[in-house]
Enzyme design. Structure first.
Site, PDB file in Angstrom:
ATOM      1  N   LYS A  13       4.273  -0.041   1.995  1.00 15.50           N
ATOM      2  CA  LYS A  13       5.566  -0.594   2.435  1.00 15.50           C
ATOM      3  C   LYS A  13       5.384  -1.808   3.353  1.00 15.50           C
ATOM      4  O   LYS A  13       5.999  -2.844   3.146  1.00 15.50           O
ATOM      5  CB  LYS A  13       6.381   0.473   3.200  1.00 15.50           C
ATOM      6  CG  LYS A  13       6.689   1.713   2.385  1.00 15.50           C
ATOM      7  CD  LYS A  13       7.504   2.708   3.181  1.00 15.50           C
ATOM      8  CE  LYS A  13       6.796   3.291   4.388  1.00 15.50           C
ATOM      9  NZ  LYS A  13       5.618   4.134   4.055  1.00 15.50           N
ATOM     10  N   ARG A  88      14.010   7.888   7.198  1.00 14.61           N
ATOM     11  CA  ARG A  88      12.989   8.878   6.869  1.00 14.61           C
ATOM     12  C   ARG A  88      13.580  10.276   6.781  1.00 14.61           C
ATOM     13  O   ARG A  88      12.856  11.227   6.485  1.00 14.61           O
ATOM     14  CB  ARG A  88      11.914   8.881   7.954  1.00 14.61           C
ATOM     15  CG  ARG A  88      10.686   8.018   7.629  1.00 14.61           C
ATOM     16  CD  ARG A  88       9.772   8.077   8.829  1.00 14.61           C
ATOM     17  NE  ARG A  88       8.386   7.870   8.526  1.00 14.61           N
ATOM     18  CZ  ARG A  88       7.742   6.707   8.684  1.00 14.61           C
ATOM     19  NH1 ARG A  88       8.385   5.638   9.082  1.00 14.61           N
ATOM     20  NH2 ARG A  88       6.453   6.635   8.434  1.00 14.61           N
ATOM     21  N   ARG A 122      -7.370   2.012   6.561  1.00 14.92           N
ATOM     22  CA  ARG A 122      -6.442   1.001   7.122  1.00 14.92           C
ATOM     23  C   ARG A 122      -6.842   0.565   8.530  1.00 14.92           C
ATOM     24  O   ARG A 122      -7.253   1.369   9.351  1.00 14.92           O
ATOM     25  CB  ARG A 122      -5.031   1.586   7.164  1.00 14.92           C
ATOM     26  CG  ARG A 122      -4.039   0.683   7.904  1.00 14.92           C
ATOM     27  CD  ARG A 122      -2.616   0.991   7.566  1.00 14.92           C
ATOM     28  NE  ARG A 122      -2.172   2.283   8.040  1.00 14.92           N
ATOM     29  CZ  ARG A 122      -0.949   2.780   7.807  1.00 14.92           C
ATOM     30  NH1 ARG A 122      -0.085   2.089   7.098  1.00 14.92           N
ATOM     31  NH2 ARG A 122      -0.611   3.965   8.261  1.00 14.92           N
ATOM     32  N   ARG A 155      -5.264   2.960  13.687  1.00 17.00           N
ATOM     33  CA  ARG A 155      -4.149   3.667  14.321  1.00 17.00           C
ATOM     34  C   ARG A 155      -4.523   5.124  14.611  1.00 17.00           C
ATOM     35  O   ARG A 155      -5.182   5.763  13.797  1.00 17.00           O
ATOM     36  CB  ARG A 155      -2.929   3.641  13.389  1.00 17.00           C
ATOM     37  CG  ARG A 155      -2.239   2.302  13.360  1.00 17.00           C
ATOM     38  CD  ARG A 155      -1.230   2.160  12.248  1.00 17.00           C
ATOM     39  NE  ARG A 155      -0.327   3.284  12.049  1.00 17.00           N
ATOM     40  CZ  ARG A 155       0.707   3.266  11.211  1.00 17.00           C
ATOM     41  NH1 ARG A 155       0.961   2.165  10.495  1.00 17.00           N
ATOM     42  NH2 ARG A 155       1.479   4.312  11.064  1.00 17.00           N
ATOM     43  N   ARG A 166       1.537  13.946   8.633  1.00 17.78           N
ATOM     44  CA  ARG A 166       2.496  12.933   8.162  1.00 17.78           C
ATOM     45  C   ARG A 166       2.849  13.145   6.695  1.00 17.78           C
ATOM     46  O   ARG A 166       3.992  12.945   6.287  1.00 17.78           O
ATOM     47  CB  ARG A 166       1.926  11.536   8.375  1.00 17.78           C
ATOM     48  CG  ARG A 166       2.001  11.124   9.839  1.00 17.78           C
ATOM     49  CD  ARG A 166       1.069   9.988  10.129  1.00 17.78           C
ATOM     50  NE  ARG A 166       1.499   8.755   9.523  1.00 17.78           N
ATOM     51  CZ  ARG A 166       0.684   7.760   9.220  1.00 17.78           C
ATOM     52  NH1 ARG A 166      -0.599   7.859   9.451  1.00 17.78           N
ATOM     53  NH2 ARG A 166       1.155   6.661   8.693  1.00 17.78           N
TER      54      ARG A 166
END
Ligand code: ADP
Ligand code: AMP
Length: 220
Positions: A13, A88, A122, A155, A166
């Protein structure tokens, strides 16, 4: 034009919304990025959300809806926006529909396997927030941002336990939004499995088509 970028954590996203923002001149609004900036700056908002974000949970609907409502009332979004990471939950989607209804929801469909692969590699720039991946989108100079030279970091919520939490949260609370938006007739499914340039090529064509349709529709 008002777009929601939807999908599992790691679906792409942020990466696609950033490209679309540059290509189409629409303001990119990422709730995750707003929260991360607040945590970085140590603001009262940042201190309030830190624990839940780092554990991979969701910030309360009340707080998040209030924040997005204020953000979408700012002048820089008047020409259109790309919402990334919001809504969400069903209450968030209902709230958005009531105060600033979306035109389209770009649903990036990606398998669980790919999502885990993407999240585990990431990294992000501490200064400008640009997103990298150790294998799929490495920076030219390891550890530093190509755009601003800022330091890259992993992160806290991309660590294994938080990622698992998550993905569960996504399945339980966020994935029912697919049906919600199907019923509203605004859902645009996009296959997000391929490499970033291929996904972007398809997505860019789709957005161009939607914008052209809107222009033709309004001039009739
Ligand atoms: P989201 O905002 O949905 O959580 P990101 O845009 O941050 O996802 O992407 C997650 C990770 O996957 C990042 O490391 C990014 O560089 C990488 N990525 C994004 N899109 C693709 C793609 N199509 N192919 C391979 N890697 C991708
Ligand atoms: P993201 O950058 O979109 O992956 O978001 C990072 C984290 O910020 C999420 O895992 C949540 O803890 C929090 N967050 C972002 N957007 C929302 C939202 N719409 N509702 C609740 N929490 C959110």
């Amino acid at each position: 034009m008002k777009f929601v970028f939807f999908g599992a954590p790691g679906a792409g996203k942020g990466t696609m919304a950033s490209r679309a923002s540059t290509a189409f001149g629409l303001q990119h609004v990422s709730t995750g990025e707003i929260f991360r900036a607040a945590m970085r700056d140590g603001t009262p908002l940042g201190l309030r959300v830190k624990e839940v974000i780092e554990s991979g949970g969701l910030v309360s609907d009340e707080l998040t809806i209030g924040l997005v409502r204020e953000r979408l009332a700012m002048p820089d979004v008047s020409k259109g926006w790309l919402l990334d990471g919001f809504p969400r939950t069903i209450p968030q989607a209902e709230a958005l529909a009531s105060f600033c209804p979306e035109d389209y929801v770009i649903d990036l469909e990606v398998s669980d396997e790919k999502v885990v692969e993407r999240l585990s590699g990431r990294s992000m720039c501490r200064s400008c927030g640009r997103i990298y991946h150790t294998t799929f989108m490495p920076p030219a100079k390891p550890g530093f941002c190509d755009d601003c030279g800022g330091e890259l970091y992993t992160r806290d919520d991309d660590k294994e336990t938080a990622v698992r939490h998550r993905l569960e949260t996504y399945r339980e609370q966020t994935s029912p939004l697919v049906q919600f938006y199907e019923q509203r007739g605004t859902l645009v499914p996009i296959n997000g499995e391929a490499d970033a340039d291929s996904v972007w090529a398809v997505l860019k064509g789709v957005i161009e088509g939607l914008l052209a349709g809107r222009r033709n529709g309004s001039s009739d």
